[in-house]
Design a protein around this motif. Structure first.
Motif, PDB file in Angstrom:
ATOM      1  N   ASN A 362       0.837  -1.207   0.000  1.00 20.58           N
ATOM      2  CA  ASN A 362       0.000   0.000   0.000  1.00 20.58           C
ATOM      3  C   ASN A 362       0.868   1.253   0.000  1.00 20.58           C
ATOM      4  N   ILE A 363       0.408   2.250  -0.760  1.00 24.04           N
ATOM      5  CA  ILE A 363       1.190   3.482  -0.916  1.00 24.04           C
ATOM      6  C   ILE A 363       0.313   4.707  -0.633  1.00 24.04           C
ATOM      7  N   ILE A 364       0.841   5.619   0.169  1.00 25.46           N
ATOM      8  CA  ILE A 364       0.214   6.930   0.381  1.00 25.46           C
ATOM      9  C   ILE A 364       1.033   7.955  -0.382  1.00 25.46           C
ATOM     10  N   SER A 365       0.347   8.756  -1.206  1.00 22.80           N
ATOM     11  CA  SER A 365       1.037   9.739  -2.047  1.00 22.80           C
ATOM     12  C   SER A 365       0.587  11.154  -1.680  1.00 22.80           C
ATOM     13  N   PHE A 366       1.552  12.051  -1.522  1.00 21.79           N
ATOM     14  CA  PHE A 366       1.278  13.481  -1.315  1.00 21.79           C
ATOM     15  C   PHE A 366       1.560  14.206  -2.623  1.00 21.79           C
ATOM     16  N   ASP A 367       0.596  14.993  -3.080  1.00 19.83           N
ATOM     17  CA  ASP A 367       0.739  15.720  -4.342  1.00 19.83           C
ATOM     18  C   ASP A 367       0.637  17.218  -4.077  1.00 19.83           C
ATOM     19  N   HIS A 368       1.792  17.888  -3.946  1.00 25.07           N
ATOM     20  CA  HIS A 368       1.858  19.332  -3.701  1.00 25.07           C
ATOM     21  C   HIS A 368       0.962  19.749  -2.521  1.00 25.07           C
ATOM     22  N   ILE A 380       2.930  22.906   6.834  1.00 21.22           N
ATOM     23  CA  ILE A 380       3.460  21.986   5.821  1.00 21.22           C
ATOM     24  C   ILE A 380       3.500  22.735   4.488  1.00 21.22           C
ATOM     25  N   HIS A 381       4.636  22.642   3.791  1.00 21.88           N
ATOM     26  CA  HIS A 381       4.831  23.447   2.583  1.00 21.88           C
ATOM     27  C   HIS A 381       5.041  22.577   1.340  1.00 21.88           C
ATOM     28  N   ASN A 382       4.059  22.504   0.484  1.00 15.40           N
ATOM     29  CA  ASN A 382       4.185  21.959  -0.870  1.00 15.40           C
ATOM     30  C   ASN A 382       4.940  20.617  -0.911  1.00 15.40           C
ATOM     31  N   LEU A 383       4.430  19.645  -0.156  1.00 17.23           N
ATOM     32  CA  LEU A 383       5.091  18.334  -0.110  1.00 17.23           C
ATOM     33  C   LEU A 383       4.571  17.434  -1.223  1.00 17.23           C
ATOM     34  N   SER A 384       5.498  16.770  -1.924  1.00 17.06           N
ATOM     35  CA  SER A 384       5.151  15.761  -2.926  1.00 17.06           C
ATOM     36  C   SER A 384       6.074  14.565  -2.729  1.00 17.06           C
ATOM     37  N   PHE A 385       5.496  13.418  -2.366  1.00 14.81           N
ATOM     38  CA  PHE A 385       6.306  12.202  -2.195  1.00 14.81           C
ATOM     39  C   PHE A 385       5.380  10.980  -2.153  1.00 14.81           C
ATOM     40  N   MET A 410      -1.819  12.521   6.850  1.00 15.48           N
ATOM     41  CA  MET A 410      -1.736  11.170   6.306  1.00 15.48           C
ATOM     42  C   MET A 410      -2.951  10.331   6.737  1.00 15.48           C
ATOM     43  N   LEU A 411      -3.408  10.569   7.983  1.00 19.37           N
ATOM     44  CA  LEU A 411      -4.547   9.821   8.534  1.00 19.37           C
ATOM     45  C   LEU A 411      -5.886  10.361   8.064  1.00 19.37           C
ATOM     46  N   GLY A 412      -5.869  11.530   7.421  1.00 15.76           N
ATOM     47  CA  GLY A 412      -7.134  12.139   7.003  1.00 15.76           C
ATOM     48  C   GLY A 412      -7.812  12.923   8.115  1.00 15.76           C
ATOM     49  N   LEU A 413      -7.140  13.088   9.268  1.00 12.20           N
ATOM     50  CA  LEU A 413      -7.711  13.876  10.361  1.00 12.20           C
ATOM     51  C   LEU A 413      -7.712  15.360  10.013  1.00 12.20           C
ATOM     52  N   LEU A 414      -6.695  15.770   9.264  1.00  9.91           N
ATOM     53  CA  LEU A 414      -6.644  17.125   8.724  1.00  9.91           C
ATOM     54  C   LEU A 414      -6.719  17.040   7.210  1.00  9.91           C
ATOM     55  N   ARG A 415      -7.318  18.056   6.601  1.00  8.59           N
ATOM     56  CA  ARG A 415      -7.392  18.100   5.143  1.00  8.59           C
ATOM     57  C   ARG A 415      -6.461  19.202   4.624  1.00  8.59           C
ATOM     58  N   PRO A 416      -5.738  18.931   3.542  1.00  4.94           N
ATOM     59  CA  PRO A 416      -4.792  19.923   3.030  1.00  4.94           C
ATOM     60  C   PRO A 416      -5.491  21.233   2.648  1.00  4.94           C
ATOM     61  N   THR A 417      -4.822  22.342   2.911  1.00  7.25           N
ATOM     62  CA  THR A 417      -5.342  23.615   2.411  1.00  7.25           C
ATOM     63  C   THR A 417      -5.007  23.755   0.923  1.00  7.25           C
ATOM     64  N   LYS A 418      -3.977  23.014   0.483  1.00  4.08           N
ATOM     65  CA  LYS A 418      -3.638  22.945  -0.941  1.00  4.08           C
ATOM     66  C   LYS A 418      -3.185  21.519  -1.239  1.00  4.08           C
ATOM     67  N   GLY A 419      -3.424  21.074  -2.475  1.00  2.17           N
ATOM     68  CA  GLY A 419      -2.966  19.761  -2.904  1.00  2.17           C
ATOM     69  C   GLY A 419      -3.883  18.629  -2.491  1.00  2.17           C
ATOM     70  N   ASN A 420      -3.430  17.397  -2.783  1.00  2.00           N
ATOM     71  CA  ASN A 420      -4.247  16.209  -2.531  1.00  2.00           C
ATOM     72  C   ASN A 420      -3.387  15.080  -1.986  1.00  2.00           C
ATOM     73  N   GLY A 425      -3.763   5.437  -5.058  1.00  2.00           N
ATOM     74  CA  GLY A 425      -4.353   6.111  -6.211  1.00  2.00           C
ATOM     75  C   GLY A 425      -5.728   6.713  -5.954  1.00  2.00           C
ATOM     76  N   GLN A 426      -6.368   6.400  -4.811  1.00  2.00           N
ATOM     77  CA  GLN A 426      -7.670   6.980  -4.469  1.00  2.00           C
ATOM     78  C   GLN A 426      -7.460   8.267  -3.671  1.00  2.00           C
ATOM     79  N   ASN A 427      -8.119   9.332  -4.098  1.00  2.00           N
ATOM     80  CA  ASN A 427      -8.085  10.555  -3.297  1.00  2.00           C
ATOM     81  C   ASN A 427      -8.795  10.276  -1.969  1.00  2.00           C
ATOM     82  N   ILE A 428      -8.124  10.529  -0.845  1.00  2.00           N
ATOM     83  CA  ILE A 428      -8.720  10.144   0.440  1.00  2.00           C
ATOM     84  C   ILE A 428      -9.977  10.961   0.756  1.00  2.00           C
ATOM     85  N   ARG A 429     -10.187  12.060   0.033  1.00  3.48           N
ATOM     86  CA  ARG A 429     -11.441  12.808   0.201  1.00  3.48           C
ATOM     87  C   ARG A 429     -12.643  11.973  -0.258  1.00  3.48           C
ATOM     88  N   GLU A 430     -12.378  11.058  -1.216  1.00  2.00           N
ATOM     89  CA  GLU A 430     -13.465  10.250  -1.776  1.00  2.00           C
ATOM     90  C   GLU A 430     -13.714   8.964  -0.984  1.00  2.00           C
TER      91      GLU A 430
END
Length: 606
Positions: A362-368, A380-385, A410-420, A425-430
């Motif tokens: 399983n992979i968790i991806s940060f996109d900007h 947190i500033h513009n993380l992508s990994f 990462m846990l979805g307890l906070l939602r990014p102010t920017k990015g996803n 591959g599933q957006n955790i918002r969905e």
């Protein structure tokens, strides 16, 4: 005028809330208060008719009137008593429903809102406001008093207007006398009403001030001494004198404010009495004149005094109830605010509908991804990994670098102010938030142990699998300690138990980790997991983490550089940015910042 309109709007808002919770409590209160207001007026008019019949020598007619008037009054009072019973029963039930709604509103709030000081303050205010205001039960009584008072006032004023209008155009003297009487009555009444409104506004301000002082006093008197950890610090640092001074300062200010409130209430009652006396003086003079001129029978003096007595009682009730209602609305504002779901949960906090896709790797991806709390400053500033959930991983960084915030994202307890953020591959918002959070076994550094049994603390339930719970206890070396307790895992933790069981900091942390192990998640996240453990417990704990990593991959956040060697992947965080990813060996070779942290602590592990 705008303030008066706001007061009415607030009352209507509370009425809508009560009607939403229970559709019978308020109507029953209103019906009862209308009946209770009408009956005295029926008796006044009936007595007037009886007196006039007696004066005219119509005794049979007088007897009939007595039977009719008092029979109707008794029937109405029976109906009123029934409505009172319904109102009281439904109001108590509605009150408990409102308490549940407040607590459910807290549960519905997103973690992102919950961690803000603003929302936490609203939570505390809504709870204390509900307690101090008395809730729906008190509001129903206030509506009863206001409705009954208004019906009485309008009905009695109707009688007085009728007495005033009789013979109004019969002579010039009567026209002049009536207009003069009404003019003076209204002038004095308006002046007294202005004074009363000023006092009412003052009372509301004083009451709001008292609420703030009450919370301060409760903190310094109760909250501190009821918490063992705080009391321990008080004794250790000798701050008892300072705390007592703060309490006494608040107490003296509250006492002074209370005196002002009592004085205001006293003056308000005097003004209300003067308003009634003003009506009595002018109306009595006018009615006596009409009786002497033959326009009214003598029995109408009963109507006058009965109407005035009813108005007097009603105005006094309305005056005091209105002030209490304004105070009540001042408190209910916090409750209404906490129940506004749209202000708590906005579109970005809504849970998705998908189930998480689980794979072998399983992979968790940060996109900007960027994130900032309400202050507006980004943590947190513009993380992508991409982060693979396997083996043992670690996040390391100085205080304030954003380690815990990164994990909460990462846990979805906070939602990014920017990015996803993506899970395989599933957006955790969905993804359904409960399903997603259920994938993780988490222990934060600010873990909490509650005043329930040890078993309930570990399993977060009063209905749990005992074998699974005992396994979690064994894994955290808690078995010997718990077995020595009289009630074993059923021992009650905290001051409310008979034994006042107070586990050590290390034991509490072990219980929190055991709680994480009891949960059936597929990935373990530990925030400073060994901060309260002694060196032997720390070595034992991380040895078990390493042993179980193939079965349950783990990520831990730590300041202790010595344990990061266990991790196959180390993420180095600095000021909300990732400045290094790799093994201990590669980071020591390639990352100046990691090497600086390592060198600052290396001597401690030699």
């Amino acid at each position: 005028m705008g303030k008066v309109r706001k007061n009415y709007d607030d009352i209507l808002k509370t009425i809508r809330l009560v009607m939403h919770i229970d559709k019978a409590a308020l109507p029953a209160s209103v019906i009862m208060s209308i009946i209770n207001a009408i009956v005295p007026l029926v008796i006044v008019l009936g007595n007037t008719a009886i007196i006039n019949a007696i004066v005219r020598g119509k005794l049979y007619h007088a007897k009939s009137m007595v039977l009719i008037v008092y029979s109707v009054s008794i029937v109405l009072y029976i109906v009123s008593s029934l409505m009172q019973k319904i109102s009281n029963t439904r109001a108590v039930k509605a009150n408990e429903t409102l308490r549940i709604l407040i607590h459910e509103a807290w549960e519905r709030v997103s973690f992102q809102s919950l961690v803000t000081a603003e929302y936490f303050s609203k939570m505390m205010k809504s709870e204390s406001s509900f307690r101090y205001s008395g809730g729906i039960v008190v509001f129903c009584h206030q509506i009863q008093n206001l409705t009954g008072g208004l019906v009485t006032v309008f009905g009695s004023f109707g009688l007085l207007i009728w007495l005033t209008s009789v013979g109004f155009l019969s002579s010039t003297l009567m026209v002049i006398s009536t207009l003069t009487t009404l003019s003076f009555l209204l002038i004095f009444e308006m002046l007294l009403l202005r004074v009363f409104r000023h006092l009412t506004n003052g009372n509301i301000t004083l009451f709001a001030r008292l609420m703030v002082l009450e919370r301060k006093m409760n903190y310094f008197l109760m909250s501190i001494i009821n918490k063992y950890e705080i009391l321990k610090s008080v004794k250790t640092w000798g701050t008892a004198g300072l705390i007592q001074k703060r309490y006494l300062d608040s107490w003296n200010l509250e006492k002074k404010t209370n005196h002002q409130l009592v004085w205001n209430d006293y003056i308000s009652q005097i003004i209300a009495a003067l308003m009634i006396s003003n009506i009595v003086v002018w109306m009595f003079s006018l009615v006596i004149l009409k009786i002497r001129m033959g326009f009214l029978p003598v029995g109408q003096l009963n109507t006058l005094f009965g109407g005035v007595v009813q108005i007097s009682a009603a105005v006094a009730t309305i005056a005091s109830t209105w002030q209490r209602t304004m105070r009540f609305q001042n408190q209910m504002a916090y409750v209404n605010d906490i129940l506004k779901e749209k202000r708590i949960l906005d579109s970005q906090d809504d849970s998705g509908e998908e189930y998480p896709v689980i794979r072998e790797h399983n992979i968790i991806s940060f996109d900007h991804v960027s994130f900032g709390y309400n202050s507006g400053n980004e943590v947190i500033h513009n993380l992508s990994f991409n982060f693979e959930l396997s083996g043992i991983s670690a996040i390391i960084g100085e205080n304030g670098s954003g380690k815990t915030t990164l994990v909460k994202l990462m846990l979805g307890l906070l939602r990014p102010t920017k990015g996803n953020i993506f899970w395989n591959g599933q957006n955790i918002r969905e993804i359904q938030s409960d399903e997603y959070f259920g994938l993780f076994k988490v222990v934060f550094q600010d873990f909490r142990i509650f005043d329930v049994t040890i078993g309930e603390n570990i399993t977060a339930s009063d209905d749990y699998n005992h074998e699974q719970m005992k396994s979690a206890i064994f894994d955290q070396n808690l078995k010997d300690w718990i077995s020595a307790l009289p009630n074993h895992e059923n021992s009650l933790v905290g001051m409310y138990g008979e034994s006042n069981l107070q586990p050590s900091g290390g034991q509490k942390q072990q219980m929190a980790i055991a709680r994480s192990n009891y949960k059936n998640g597929i990935y373990q996240i530990l925030d400073e997991p060994s901060s309260k453990l002694d060196p032997i417990q720390e070595v034992s704990f991380f040895s078990k983490v390493a042993m179980l990593s193939s079965k349950t991959p783990s990520l831990f956040i730590t300041h202790r550089i010595g344990v990061v060697g266990l991790a196959g992947t180390i993420i180095v965080l600095r000021s909300g940015k990732i400045v290094g990813v790799g093994t201990k060996k590669s980071l020591l070779r390639n990352s100046l910042y990691f090497r600086k942290i390592w060198d600052s602590q290396a001597s401690l592990y030699k």
